[in-house]
Design a protein around this motif. Structure first.
Motif, PDB file in Angstrom:
ATOM      1  N   TYR A  74       6.200  19.946 -56.592  1.00  0.00           N
ATOM      2  CA  TYR A  74       5.355  19.352 -57.636  1.00  0.00           C
ATOM      3  C   TYR A  74       3.889  19.747 -57.489  1.00  0.00           C
ATOM      4  O   TYR A  74       3.153  19.766 -58.472  1.00  0.00           O
ATOM      5  N   LEU A 108      13.106   4.955 -53.405  1.00  0.00           N
ATOM      6  CA  LEU A 108      14.268   4.159 -53.799  1.00  0.00           C
ATOM      7  C   LEU A 108      15.125   3.740 -52.616  1.00  0.00           C
ATOM      8  O   LEU A 108      16.039   2.934 -52.759  1.00  0.00           O
ATOM      9  N   LEU A 109      14.827   4.282 -51.450  1.00  0.00           N
ATOM     10  CA  LEU A 109      15.573   3.897 -50.252  1.00  0.00           C
ATOM     11  C   LEU A 109      14.794   2.872 -49.431  1.00  0.00           C
ATOM     12  O   LEU A 109      15.244   2.463 -48.362  1.00  0.00           O
ATOM     13  N   ASP A 168       8.926   7.720 -58.599  1.00  0.00           N
ATOM     14  CA  ASP A 168       9.302   8.869 -57.775  1.00  0.00           C
ATOM     15  C   ASP A 168       8.636   8.679 -56.409  1.00  0.00           C
ATOM     16  O   ASP A 168       7.553   8.084 -56.326  1.00  0.00           O
ATOM     17  N   TYR A 169       9.289   9.168 -55.349  1.00  0.00           N
ATOM     18  CA  TYR A 169       8.652   9.017 -54.034  1.00  0.00           C
ATOM     19  C   TYR A 169       7.623  10.109 -53.772  1.00  0.00           C
ATOM     20  O   TYR A 169       6.901  10.051 -52.778  1.00  0.00           O
ATOM     21  N   SER A 170       7.548  11.085 -54.663  1.00  0.00           N
ATOM     22  CA  SER A 170       6.564  12.155 -54.492  1.00  0.00           C
ATOM     23  C   SER A 170       5.280  11.798 -55.253  1.00  0.00           C
ATOM     24  O   SER A 170       5.278  11.767 -56.492  1.00  0.00           O
ATOM     25  N   ALA A 179       7.315   5.187 -55.614  1.00  0.00           N
ATOM     26  CA  ALA A 179       8.234   4.258 -54.931  1.00  0.00           C
ATOM     27  C   ALA A 179       9.390   5.050 -54.344  1.00  0.00           C
ATOM     28  O   ALA A 179       9.915   5.973 -54.986  1.00  0.00           O
ATOM     29  N   GLY A 236      19.669  13.698 -61.525  1.00  0.00           N
ATOM     30  CA  GLY A 236      19.400  14.596 -60.398  1.00  0.00           C
ATOM     31  C   GLY A 236      18.877  13.929 -59.137  1.00  0.00           C
ATOM     32  O   GLY A 236      18.776  14.585 -58.098  1.00  0.00           O
ATOM     33  N   TRP A 243      10.033  18.281 -52.336  1.00  0.00           N
ATOM     34  CA  TRP A 243       9.584  17.855 -53.665  1.00  0.00           C
ATOM     35  C   TRP A 243       8.062  17.807 -53.744  1.00  0.00           C
ATOM     36  O   TRP A 243       7.483  18.170 -54.772  1.00  0.00           O
ATOM     37  N   GLY A 284      13.359   8.629 -59.854  1.00  0.00           N
ATOM     38  CA  GLY A 284      13.111  10.028 -59.485  1.00  0.00           C
ATOM     39  C   GLY A 284      12.743  10.800 -60.742  1.00  0.00           C
ATOM     40  O   GLY A 284      13.346  11.805 -61.091  1.00  0.00           O
ATOM     41  N   CYS A 285      11.702  10.293 -61.420  1.00  0.00           N
ATOM     42  CA  CYS A 285      11.374  10.776 -62.782  1.00  0.00           C
ATOM     43  C   CYS A 285      10.795  12.181 -62.805  1.00  0.00           C
ATOM     44  O   CYS A 285      10.743  12.809 -63.857  1.00  0.00           O
ATOM     45  N   ALA A 326      19.906  14.598 -55.241  1.00  0.00           N
ATOM     46  CA  ALA A 326      18.938  14.965 -54.198  1.00  0.00           C
ATOM     47  C   ALA A 326      19.140  14.091 -52.959  1.00  0.00           C
ATOM     48  O   ALA A 326      19.168  14.592 -51.826  1.00  0.00           O
ATOM     49  N   ILE A 327      19.335  12.791 -53.174  1.00  0.00           N
ATOM     50  CA  ILE A 327      19.531  11.864 -52.051  1.00  0.00           C
ATOM     51  C   ILE A 327      20.808  12.218 -51.281  1.00  0.00           C
ATOM     52  O   ILE A 327      20.852  12.168 -50.050  1.00  0.00           O
TER      53      ILE A 327
HETATM   54  C1  LIG Z   1      16.425  17.025 -59.143  1.00  0.00           C
HETATM   55  S1  LIG Z   1      14.873  16.231 -59.316  1.00  0.00           S
HETATM   56  C2  LIG Z   1      15.095  15.443 -60.884  1.00  0.00           C
HETATM   57  C3  LIG Z   1      13.807  15.143 -61.597  1.00  0.00           C
HETATM   58  C4  LIG Z   1      13.968  14.486 -62.979  1.00  0.00           C
HETATM   59  N1  LIG Z   1      14.783  13.290 -62.892  1.00  0.00           N
HETATM   60  C5  LIG Z   1      14.586  15.428 -63.983  1.00  0.00           C
HETATM   61  O1  LIG Z   1      15.696  15.176 -64.446  1.00  0.00           O
HETATM   62  O2  LIG Z   1      13.941  16.442 -64.330  1.00  0.00           O
HETATM   63  C6  LIG Z   1      15.058  14.874 -58.160  1.00  0.00           C
HETATM   64  C7  LIG Z   1      13.885  13.913 -58.132  1.00  0.00           C
HETATM   65  O3  LIG Z   1      14.189  12.813 -57.293  1.00  0.00           O
HETATM   66  C8  LIG Z   1      13.034  12.453 -56.544  1.00  0.00           C
HETATM   67  N2  LIG Z   1      13.538  11.703 -55.369  1.00  0.00           N
HETATM   68  C9  LIG Z   1      14.386  12.136 -54.404  1.00  0.00           C
HETATM   69  N3  LIG Z   1      14.610  11.173 -53.488  1.00  0.00           N
HETATM   70  C10 LIG Z   1      13.922  10.077 -53.904  1.00  0.00           C
HETATM   71  C11 LIG Z   1      13.748   8.764 -53.372  1.00  0.00           C
HETATM   72  N4  LIG Z   1      14.331   8.376 -52.222  1.00  0.00           N
HETATM   73  N5  LIG Z   1      12.960   7.900 -54.048  1.00  0.00           N
HETATM   74  C12 LIG Z   1      12.344   8.289 -55.209  1.00  0.00           C
HETATM   75  N6  LIG Z   1      12.446   9.524 -55.736  1.00  0.00           N
HETATM   76  C13 LIG Z   1      13.233  10.411 -55.104  1.00  0.00           C
HETATM   77  C14 LIG Z   1      12.383  13.802 -56.242  1.00  0.00           C
HETATM   78  O4  LIG Z   1      11.028  13.681 -55.873  1.00  0.00           O
HETATM   79  C15 LIG Z   1      12.602  14.519 -57.572  1.00  0.00           C
HETATM   80  O5  LIG Z   1      11.549  14.258 -58.465  1.00  0.00           O
END
Ligand SMILES: C[S@@+](CC[C@H](N)C(=O)[O-])C[C@H]1O[C@@H](n2cnc3c(N)ncnc32)[C@H](O)[C@@H]1O
Length: 223
Positions: free
Chosen positions: A23, A119-120, A92-94, A117, A139, A19, A70-71, A143-144
């Motif tokens: 990004y 989320l885990l 988002d963690y990224s 942040a 999404g 990610w 995960g915005c 991803a998680i």
């Molecule tokens: C499939 S993308 C979806 C992005 C957005 N929600 C959308 O609908 O367009 C998944 C997102 O989850 C974020 N993400 C994955 N694992 C995460 C975590 N542990 N904590 C925070 N964000 C996370 C990724 O960085 C990515 O931005």
């Protein structure tokens, strides 16, 4: 834990490195061409969620706290801000995702709070508070779930985080392309019960009907 669903096969989409790289190039595209980047599961699925929130006007007011987990580029929050929702947070963690989202909302003169942040990470999650009326995910649980190392305990940790963030009378809106509705209900049953399904287009193949994307709304079990 009663979660007995079959784990997904790990993928790079389950890693932070993926990610961050993705990004980084989206920031470049935005700066060079004004392209906000990918809206996962397309704009229609985003619109369906926004319309669902708007329809709950007796339960969800425009100043209720809404968080997007995960915005990514934050486009769901941008649309909610345009519809006059005023208490919006994206995490988002990224750090690159948050930089992109902040740049877009600043360019559009919108007031949205963004935070890096994980989320885990329970310390990160506690710092976000526990007073969100709407917790949204499109999404991110997917991803998680694709984490190549230990997706089951990551999913469990994610569920605990959502349960912490959500108010007693709040709604958790989850959109997934990797899990079916029964799988999501089964996985989350320890914390949430099904409140409503947001209809998504279905396809028919060989006599069976399915959905490419599932959008479902949960509420806390003791509601
Ligand atoms: C499939 S993308 C979806 C992005 C957005 N929600 C959308 O609908 O367009 C998944 C997102 O989850 C974020 N993400 C994955 N694992 C995460 C975590 N542990 N904590 C925070 N964000 C996370 C990724 O960085 C990515 O931005």
């Amino acid at each position: 834990m009663s979660d007995t669903v079959q784990e997904l096969e790990g993928s790079e989409l389950g890693t932070k490195e993926y990610w961050e790289t993705s990004y980084k190039s989206e920031i470049r595209n935005y700066k060079d061409h004004g392209d906000v980047g990918e809206i996962w599961f397309d704009e229609d699925s985003q619109l369906r969620i926004i319309r669902w929130i708007e329809k709950q006007e007796e339960l969800i007011s425009q100043d209720d706290a809404i968080i997007d987990l995960g915005c990514g580029n934050g486009m769901l929050l941008v649309e909610l801000a345009r519809e006059s929702y005023s208490n919006l947070t994206g995490v988002d963690y990224s750090p690159n995702a948050i930089e992109l989202a902040r740049t877009i909302s600043k360019d559009q003169d919108l007031c949205i709070t963004y935070k890096v942040a994980d989320l885990l990470n329970q310390t990160d999650v506690k710092a976000l508070g526990n007073n969100f009326k709407v917790v949204h995910d499109k999404g991110t649980y997917d991803a998680i779930s694709l984490n190549p190392e230990d997706p089951k305990s990551m999913r469990e940790s994610y569920m605990r985080s959502v349960a912490h963030l959500l108010k007693e009378d709040g709604f958790f809106i989850l959109t997934s392309c990797n899990w079916t509705q029964p799988e999501l209900v089964k996985s989350f049953e320890r914390y949430f019960k099904l409140y409503q399904v947001i209809p998504t287009p279905s396809f028919q193949f060989g006599g069976s009907v399915g959905n490419v994307v599932t959008s479902i709304v949960f509420c806390k079990i003791f509601r």
